[in-house]
Write an enzyme that holds these catalytic residues in place. Structure first.
Site, PDB file in Angstrom:
ATOM      1  N   ARG A   1     -36.473   5.037 -28.137  1.00 49.04           N
ATOM      2  CA  ARG A   1     -35.877   6.356 -28.685  1.00 49.04           C
ATOM      3  C   ARG A   1     -36.653   7.340 -28.169  1.00 49.04           C
ATOM      4  NH1 ARG A   1     -36.037   8.348 -33.975  1.00 49.04           N
ATOM      5  NH2 ARG A   1     -37.530   6.651 -34.793  1.00 49.04           N
TER       6      ARG A   1
ATOM      7  N   HIS B   1     -35.301  11.091 -27.164  1.00 56.02           N
ATOM      8  CA  HIS B   1     -35.952  12.498 -27.736  1.00 56.02           C
ATOM      9  C   HIS B   1     -36.584  13.461 -26.763  1.00 56.02           C
ATOM     10  CE1 HIS B   1     -35.668  11.196 -32.269  1.00 56.02           C
ATOM     11  NE2 HIS B   1     -34.791  10.594 -31.750  1.00 56.02           N
TER      12      HIS B   1
ATOM     13  N   GLY C   1     -35.341  18.735 -21.444  1.00 56.62           N
ATOM     14  CA  GLY C   1     -35.068  17.726 -20.141  1.00 56.62           C
ATOM     15  C   GLY C   1     -36.246  16.418 -20.339  1.00 56.62           C
TER      16      GLY C   1
ATOM     17  N   GLU D   1     -38.997  15.581 -19.324  1.00 54.09           N
ATOM     18  CA  GLU D   1     -40.384  16.018 -18.664  1.00 54.09           C
ATOM     19  C   GLU D   1     -41.686  15.560 -19.311  1.00 54.09           C
ATOM     20  OE1 GLU D   1     -39.729  17.878 -21.612  1.00 54.09           O
ATOM     21  OE2 GLU D   1     -41.018  19.538 -20.554  1.00 54.09           O
TER      22      GLU D   1
ATOM     23  N   ASN E   1     -38.721  13.621 -35.185  1.00 56.56           N
ATOM     24  CA  ASN E   1     -39.751  12.933 -34.517  1.00 56.56           C
ATOM     25  C   ASN E   1     -40.672  12.353 -35.147  1.00 56.56           C
ATOM     26  OD1 ASN E   1     -38.301  13.376 -31.818  1.00 56.56           O
ATOM     27  ND2 ASN E   1     -39.530  15.209 -31.483  1.00 56.56           N
TER      28      ASN E   1
ATOM     29  N   HIS F   1     -28.766   1.581 -30.453  1.00 56.83           N
ATOM     30  CA  HIS F   1     -29.111   1.386 -32.026  1.00 56.83           C
ATOM     31  C   HIS F   1     -29.119  -0.244 -32.339  1.00 56.83           C
ATOM     32  CE1 HIS F   1     -27.841   5.630 -33.149  1.00 56.83           C
ATOM     33  NE2 HIS F   1     -28.935   5.665 -32.633  1.00 56.83           N
TER      34      HIS F   1
ATOM     35  N   ASP G   1     -29.609  -2.780 -36.852  1.00 56.97           N
ATOM     36  CA  ASP G   1     -28.700  -4.031 -36.349  1.00 56.97           C
ATOM     37  C   ASP G   1     -29.076  -5.339 -37.205  1.00 56.97           C
ATOM     38  OD1 ASP G   1     -27.074  -5.949 -35.080  1.00 56.97           O
ATOM     39  OD2 ASP G   1     -27.636  -5.490 -33.195  1.00 56.97           O
TER      40      ASP G   1
ATOM     41  N   SER H   1     -30.599  -8.831 -36.014  1.00 59.21           N
ATOM     42  CA  SER H   1     -30.970  -9.130 -34.548  1.00 59.21           C
ATOM     43  C   SER H   1     -31.652  -7.770 -34.116  1.00 59.21           C
ATOM     44  CB  SER H   1     -29.851  -9.355 -33.549  1.00 59.21           C
ATOM     45  OG  SER H   1     -28.866  -8.391 -33.613  1.00 59.21           O
TER      46      SER H   1
END
Length: 329
Positions: free
Chosen positions: A65, A69, A75, A77, A96, A194, A248, A251
């Site tokens: 993730r 993010h 972008g 970077e 975040n 996800h 999920d 799993s």
């Protein structure tokens, strides 16, 4: 002869134009960018990540993730890695605060710096780590384009404006991805990420207790499976902001195609997951993967991750190669 020369000239011109367009599309990125300057770079990343996931598999989701993010704000970077003494950096924004694994990025960076100082960017490390945590979680691997450089700016407000909330509807989802140069297919494929990881209750409790915002008792999202609602309520109370729930169930540490099966059963944890059933193209993809069990998902995921990894990159002389990922040089 004249016709032959004309054809040759046209063909060479076409090849040249195609080459220019292809180079522009990749924005200076290429597979094996560090082949000569730091040939051990990808081997080092894989070694650290393989050990990390074997010891702490729950870090795979957050590290994957982190790449999302990073790319969706300014972008790809590395701006999500920067610290701020005034708590005004991207990592300080509410979306975040649940990111984890920054110490793993630092560990990789430290190992690479010992091998080849000042060569490999933190932005590239984030992209390589994302690939390797997926592979270490029994998911696909893909060739990662590298050559990114690191940005010098990280802004909390920009994170709030650019990161996609979990309650987003399908129209906004498609538009937000389009603005980043990503397709509807990229949206539905990348949502499959996800399949690993967890979420705080606060990201979805409105779907359980106050969906319409009218304070009605039993006000749950009607698009959620009622039995799943009951299960989630047993884990999350209305004001719970600390409990983590598997995205999920069963799993969440394994990268597989079960996510799409859950969505078809109306058990997608977020509204943005359920929203995939509200568009013909995304719904068709969800149903295909749910019924064929990943016949194309693994391959598609690698392609879409490469597409995402091209968003707003800095290359050439732009930006810098940070010595430490959490601070500018």
């Amino acid at each position: 002869m004249a016709t032959s020369n004309l054809f040759t000239s046209f063909f060479l011109c076409f090849v040249f134009v195609f080459f220019i367009l292809d180079t522009a599309n990749a924005q200076g990125l290429k597979v094996g960018f560090y082949a000569k300057t730091c040939p051990e770079a990808e081997i080092i990343v894989k070694k650290v990540i393989t050990q990390t996931i074997s010891e702490a598999p729950s870090l795979a989701g957050p590290l994957l993730r982190m790449h999302f993010h990073d790319c969706f704000v300014r972008g790809c970077e590395g701006s999500v890695l920067l610290n701020s003494s005034t708590k005004q950096a991207e990592k300080d924004a509410v979306p975040n605060l649940s990111l984890r694994g920054f110490q793993i990025i630092d560990k990789v960076k430290s190992a690479i710096e010992k091998a080849c100082p000042g060569v490999v960017s933190c932005a590239d490390i984030v992209a390589l780590v994302a690939r390797d945590v997926v592979a270490a979680s029994k998911g696909p691997s893909w060739e990662v384009e590298t050559g990114r450089r690191d940005g010098r700016i990280s802004n909390l407000t920009e994170a709030l404006l650019n990161l996609i909330p979990p309650f987003t509807n399908i129209t906004t989802l498609k538009n937000d991805f389009l603005q980043k140069g990503l397709s509807v297919k990229d949206l539905v494929v990348l949502s499959g990420g996800h399949t690993i990881g967890t979420s705080h209750c606060s990201s979805f409790t409105n779907r359980l207790y106050n969906f319409t915002g009218k304070g009605i008792v039993g006000d749950a999202d009607p698009t959620l499976d009622p039995n799943y609602v009951l299960r989630l309520k047993s884990r999350c109370k209305p004001n719970d902001v600390n409990t983590l729930v598997e995205m999920d169930p069963g799993s969440f540490k394994t990268f597989d195609d079960d996510y799409y099966t859950l969505v078809t059963k109306r058990r997608g944890l977020f509204q943005s997951d359920s929203a995939l059933l509200n568009d013909p193209e995304t719904k068709a993809y969800v149903k295909l993967q749910a019924t064929t069990h990943g016949s194309t998902f693994f391959k598609d995921f690698g392609v879409s991750m490469v597409n995402m990894g091209r968003i707003g990159v800095l290359t050439g002389n732009a930006g810098e190669i940070r010595k430490q990922c959490s601070r500018v040089n």
